[in-house]
Write a protein that holds these residues in place. Structure first.
Motif, PDB file in Angstrom:
ATOM      1  N   SER A  25      22.628  23.706  48.384  1.00 10.78           N
ATOM      2  CA  SER A  25      22.830  23.997  46.960  1.00 10.78           C
ATOM      3  C   SER A  25      22.568  25.472  46.633  1.00 10.78           C
ATOM      4  O   SER A  25      22.992  25.960  45.605  1.00 10.78           O
ATOM      5  CB  SER A  25      21.963  23.093  46.093  1.00 10.78           C
ATOM      6  OG  SER A  25      20.600  23.397  46.264  1.00 10.78           O
ATOM      7  N   SER A  26      21.916  26.182  47.561  1.00  9.41           N
ATOM      8  CA  SER A  26      21.654  27.606  47.340  1.00  9.41           C
ATOM      9  C   SER A  26      22.780  28.503  47.871  1.00  9.41           C
ATOM     10  O   SER A  26      22.752  29.697  47.648  1.00  9.41           O
ATOM     11  CB  SER A  26      20.326  27.999  48.007  1.00  9.41           C
ATOM     12  OG  SER A  26      20.478  28.046  49.425  1.00  9.41           O
ATOM     13  N   ASP A  81      19.624  19.754  52.013  1.00 10.16           N
ATOM     14  CA  ASP A  81      20.393  19.617  50.765  1.00 10.16           C
ATOM     15  C   ASP A  81      20.058  20.747  49.799  1.00 10.16           C
ATOM     16  O   ASP A  81      20.958  21.295  49.149  1.00 10.16           O
ATOM     17  CB  ASP A  81      20.123  18.257  50.109  1.00 10.16           C
ATOM     18  CG  ASP A  81      20.769  17.094  50.878  1.00 10.16           C
ATOM     19  OD1 ASP A  81      21.642  17.352  51.745  1.00 10.16           O
ATOM     20  OD2 ASP A  81      20.393  15.950  50.624  1.00 10.16           O
ATOM     21  N   ALA A  82      18.783  21.126  49.724  1.00  7.26           N
ATOM     22  CA  ALA A  82      18.383  22.254  48.866  1.00  7.26           C
ATOM     23  C   ALA A  82      18.999  23.551  49.396  1.00  7.26           C
ATOM     24  O   ALA A  82      19.481  24.387  48.611  1.00  7.26           O
ATOM     25  CB  ALA A  82      16.857  22.366  48.822  1.00  7.26           C
ATOM     26  N   ALA A 136      16.139  16.591  52.766  1.00  9.44           N
ATOM     27  CA  ALA A 136      15.905  17.160  51.426  1.00  9.44           C
ATOM     28  C   ALA A 136      15.967  18.689  51.466  1.00  9.44           C
ATOM     29  O   ALA A 136      16.582  19.312  50.600  1.00  9.44           O
ATOM     30  CB  ALA A 136      14.568  16.685  50.877  1.00  9.44           C
ATOM     31  N   ALA A 137      15.344  19.276  52.486  1.00  6.57           N
ATOM     32  CA  ALA A 137      15.357  20.739  52.605  1.00  6.57           C
ATOM     33  C   ALA A 137      16.766  21.243  52.892  1.00  6.57           C
ATOM     34  O   ALA A 137      17.187  22.278  52.368  1.00  6.57           O
ATOM     35  CB  ALA A 137      14.394  21.194  53.699  1.00  6.57           C
TER      36      ALA A 137
END
Length: 121
Positions: free
Chosen positions: A119-120, A115-116, A112-113
């Motif tokens: 996206s940044s 993927d975040a 999850a981290a």
């Protein structure tokens, strides 16, 4: 599975870490044409270059996400480097490392981290 900001992944099973590059990295490289994996017995330090991947676009170092001793390099990649593109987070692994630190994955991102983080970018 854990991830680095340099787009390596690590899967820890007991004290053995399987390491490779992420799908994002494989896609960014394009068609992989050569992979140099480390030899068994090589000591690696977290953050050090321990393998090389070359594509039609560029050559890139692969950095160790954990410290320890290489117990196996993925010899199959020498004859089939395209496996890195086809299955980067599975059969396209680069090395298995016997970790020297019980907290080997501390500071690495979970899916999850990661993927975040992607996206940044």
């Amino acid at each position: 599975m854990h991830f680095t900001k340099d787009h390596e992944w690590v899967r820890l099973e007991g004290d053995v870490a399987t390491v490779g590059i992420t799908k994002h990295a494989a896609d960014a490289l394009g068609d992989v044409v050569f992979v140099e994996t480390p030899e068994a017995g090589k000591s690696v330090t977290k953050g050090d270059s321990f393998a090389v991947v070359e594509s039609v676009k560029a050559a890139s170092d692969v950095y160790a996400p954990v410290a320890g001793e290489v117990i196996e390099g993925n010899a199959a990649l020498a004859g089939a480097p395209e496996t890195v593109n086809a299955d980067p987070e599975g059969e396209g692994w680069f090395a298995k490392i016997k970790v020297s630190d019980a907290d080997a994955t501390e500071g690495l991102m979970d899916r999850a981290a990661y993927d975040a983080f992607l996206s940044s970018l």
